[in-house]
Write an enzyme that holds these catalytic residues in place. Structure first.
Site, PDB file in Angstrom:
ATOM      1  N   GLY A 169       2.718  -1.100   4.179  1.00 32.67           N
ATOM      2  CA  GLY A 169       2.937   0.347   4.020  1.00 32.67           C
ATOM      3  C   GLY A 169       4.208   0.945   3.590  1.00 32.67           C
ATOM      4  O   GLY A 169       4.804   0.573   2.534  1.00 32.67           O
ATOM      5  N   GLY A 170       4.957   1.234   4.509  1.00 33.81           N
ATOM      6  CA  GLY A 170       6.493   2.068   4.485  1.00 33.81           C
ATOM      7  C   GLY A 170       7.462   1.107   3.654  1.00 33.81           C
ATOM      8  O   GLY A 170       7.889   1.578   2.839  1.00 33.81           O
TER       9      GLY A 170
ATOM     10  N   GLY B 189       2.478   2.597  10.786  1.00 29.95           N
ATOM     11  CA  GLY B 189       3.707   3.775  10.557  1.00 29.95           C
ATOM     12  C   GLY B 189       4.405   3.876  11.793  1.00 29.95           C
ATOM     13  O   GLY B 189       5.020   5.265  11.774  1.00 29.95           O
TER      14      GLY B 189
ATOM     15  N   GLU C  98      -5.265  -4.703  10.992  1.00 29.83           N
ATOM     16  CA  GLU C  98      -4.125  -3.782  11.067  1.00 29.83           C
ATOM     17  C   GLU C  98      -4.525  -2.812  12.336  1.00 29.83           C
ATOM     18  O   GLU C  98      -5.085  -2.110  12.411  1.00 29.83           O
ATOM     19  CB  GLU C  98      -4.227  -2.562   9.799  1.00 29.83           C
ATOM     20  CG  GLU C  98      -3.717  -3.045   8.389  1.00 29.83           C
ATOM     21  CD  GLU C  98      -3.084  -2.299   7.478  1.00 29.83           C
ATOM     22  OE1 GLU C  98      -2.451  -2.699   6.849  1.00 29.83           O
ATOM     23  OE2 GLU C  98      -3.771  -1.136   7.397  1.00 29.83           O
TER      24      GLU C  98
ATOM     25  N   HIS D 158      -9.429   1.117   5.320  1.00 28.31           N
ATOM     26  CA  HIS D 158      -8.200   1.419   5.993  1.00 28.31           C
ATOM     27  C   HIS D 158      -8.268   2.315   7.057  1.00 28.31           C
ATOM     28  O   HIS D 158      -9.134   3.131   6.963  1.00 28.31           O
ATOM     29  CB  HIS D 158      -7.297   1.979   4.967  1.00 28.31           C
ATOM     30  CG  HIS D 158      -5.896   1.889   5.579  1.00 28.31           C
ATOM     31  ND1 HIS D 158      -5.228   3.049   6.253  1.00 28.31           N
ATOM     32  CD2 HIS D 158      -4.756   1.135   5.165  1.00 28.31           C
ATOM     33  CE1 HIS D 158      -4.073   2.636   6.637  1.00 28.31           C
ATOM     34  NE2 HIS D 158      -3.590   1.452   5.927  1.00 28.31           N
TER      35      HIS D 158
ATOM     36  N   SER E  24       3.807  -1.996  10.480  1.00 30.89           N
ATOM     37  CA  SER E  24       5.097  -1.862  10.806  1.00 30.89           C
ATOM     38  C   SER E  24       5.976  -3.379  10.321  1.00 30.89           C
ATOM     39  O   SER E  24       6.674  -3.619  11.163  1.00 30.89           O
ATOM     40  CB  SER E  24       5.526  -1.370  12.026  1.00 30.89           C
ATOM     41  OG  SER E  24       5.058  -0.203  12.288  1.00 30.89           O
TER      42      SER E  24
ATOM     43  N   ASN F 227       0.702  -1.098   0.087  1.00 30.96           N
ATOM     44  CA  ASN F 227      -0.042   0.018  -0.115  1.00 30.96           C
ATOM     45  C   ASN F 227       0.807   1.150  -0.031  1.00 30.96           C
ATOM     46  O   ASN F 227       1.521   1.593   0.973  1.00 30.96           O
ATOM     47  CB  ASN F 227      -1.022  -0.010   1.099  1.00 30.96           C
ATOM     48  CG  ASN F 227      -1.833   1.266   1.399  1.00 30.96           C
ATOM     49  OD1 ASN F 227      -1.888   2.103   0.467  1.00 30.96           O
ATOM     50  ND2 ASN F 227      -2.466   1.272   2.432  1.00 30.96           N
ATOM     51  N   TRP F 228       1.028   1.883  -1.232  1.00 31.74           N
ATOM     52  CA  TRP F 228       1.948   3.092  -1.257  1.00 31.74           C
ATOM     53  C   TRP F 228       1.567   4.162  -0.704  1.00 31.74           C
ATOM     54  O   TRP F 228       2.132   5.178  -0.511  1.00 31.74           O
ATOM     55  CB  TRP F 228       2.161   3.342  -2.624  1.00 31.74           C
ATOM     56  CG  TRP F 228       3.011   2.309  -3.387  1.00 31.74           C
ATOM     57  CD1 TRP F 228       3.175   0.906  -3.008  1.00 31.74           C
ATOM     58  CD2 TRP F 228       3.624   2.303  -4.914  1.00 31.74           C
ATOM     59  NE1 TRP F 228       4.171   0.300  -4.039  1.00 31.74           N
ATOM     60  CE2 TRP F 228       4.187   0.956  -4.829  1.00 31.74           C
ATOM     61  CE3 TRP F 228       3.595   3.237  -5.644  1.00 31.74           C
ATOM     62  CZ2 TRP F 228       4.929   0.654  -6.386  1.00 31.74           C
ATOM     63  CZ3 TRP F 228       4.248   3.014  -7.065  1.00 31.74           C
ATOM     64  CH2 TRP F 228       5.057   1.797  -7.063  1.00 31.74           C
TER      65      TRP F 228
HETATM   66  P1  13P Z   1       3.117   0.543   7.858  1.00 33.34           P
HETATM   67  O1  13P Z   1       3.729  -0.681   7.266  1.00 33.34           O
HETATM   68  O2  13P Z   1       3.821   1.846   7.100  1.00 33.34           O
HETATM   69  O3  13P Z   1       3.125   0.510   9.198  1.00 33.34           O
HETATM   70  O4  13P Z   1       1.743   0.634   7.195  1.00 33.34           O
HETATM   71  C1  13P Z   1       0.926  -0.223   7.301  1.00 33.34           C
HETATM   72  C2  13P Z   1      -0.410  -0.048   6.476  1.00 33.34           C
HETATM   73  O5  13P Z   1      -1.101   0.787   6.899  1.00 33.34           O
HETATM   74  C3  13P Z   1      -0.656  -0.706   5.340  1.00 33.34           C
HETATM   75  O6  13P Z   1      -1.859  -0.551   4.734  1.00 33.34           O
END
Ligand code: 13P
Length: 260
Positions: A240-241, A180, A174, A100, A219, A10-11
């Site tokens: 995410g990141g 994040g 999540e 989300h 994370s 997920n960018w």
């Molecule tokens: P992170 O991997 O940056 O914590 O984000 C997770 C996320 O929200 C994926 O949808």
């Protein structure tokens, strides 16, 4: 094997056309190498809407798939700023992330709105990735399982009548406090919630419970991916990141336990 593992990047709101092209080219090259090793795993990237068309035209016959990060409920019409599921399909998307926690917290999406979108995604031929997860205060009050149950039950009426169509559903746990923040849920915390979600699937969708994939997100990085992805009820990750770095993302794909 009942469920094919799934890793989704997920960018979020990151990537201009050029940087998105570069990132997807690197990921795609890595995925092609892995196909040669017969890895059985689905890999999806969800770039911003503005990069979807360009990326789709570069993917060709690649095994890498595309997804949207959100969608509107309606098919078309006077809904300024919305992007429909049909438009996502038109750009090559097969998946769409719905509900989300950033959509819920920052853009006021309610359980009911998420449910409408799930119905629309099935109507438009997209596989919905439905996100559920508790906030830190809810976890501290011991309400985690109640929260994910409420979010899951809200989308239940929007699933197709036909059991054959329901395995297109993907759930993503999540925990909001792990997104994040660098704080990852422990493997035991993840497995507890995933096991509970699997139980809810068995109770409410007995025909398809074993076919619905449940992803963990929050994370995930190369250093912690293997132990999370090894949990019994974890069928992949929503990243995410770490999805913004091709090597990290591919290392996470590599952390999927070998399928024999
Ligand atoms: P992170 O991997 O940056 O914590 O984000 C997770 C996320 O929200 C994926 O949808």
């Amino acid at each position: 094997m009942l469920r094919c593992p799934l890793v989704v990047g997920n960018w979020k709101m990151n990537g201009l056309i050029e940087t998105a092209q570069d990132l997807v080219d690197r990921v795609q090259a890595g995925i092609s190498d892995r196909e040669g090793r017969q890895r059985m795993c689905e890999v999806v990237v969800c770039p911003p809407y503005t990069a979807l068309h360009t990326i789709n035209s570069r993917l060709g016959e690649s095994a890498l798939k595309l997804g949207g990060q959100n969608m509107g409920v309606e098919v078309e019409g006077a809904f300024t700023g919305e992007v429909s599921g049909i438009m996502l399909r038109n750009c090559g998307c097969r998946y769409v992330i719905l509900g989300h926690s950033e959509r819920r917290a920052l853009f006021g999406e309610t359980d009911e709105m998420v449910s409408w979108k799930v119905k629309s995604a099935f109507r438009d031929g997209l596989n919905p990735i439905v996100c559920v997860g508790e906030e830190l205060a809810e976890r501290e009050r011991g309400e985690t399982l109640q929260v994910v149950e409420r979010q899951f039950l809200a989308v239940l009426p929007s699933l197709p009548e036909s059991p054959a169509k329901r395995p297109a559903l993907v759930l993503a746990y999540e925990p909001v406090w792990a997104i994040g923040t660098g704080k990852t849920a422990t493997p035991a915390q993840v497995q507890e919630v995933h096991h509970y979600l699997r139980g809810l699937l068995k109770k409410h969708l007995p025909d398809t419970a074993d076919k619905v994939r449940i992803l963990y997100g929050g994370s995930i990085k190369p250093s912690n991916a293997a132990e999370i992805l090894a949990q019994e009820d974890v069928d992949g990750g929503l990243i995410g990141g770490a999805a913004l770095n091709a090597n990290d993302f591919l290392d996470i794909v590599d952390a999927i336990p070998d399928l024999t």
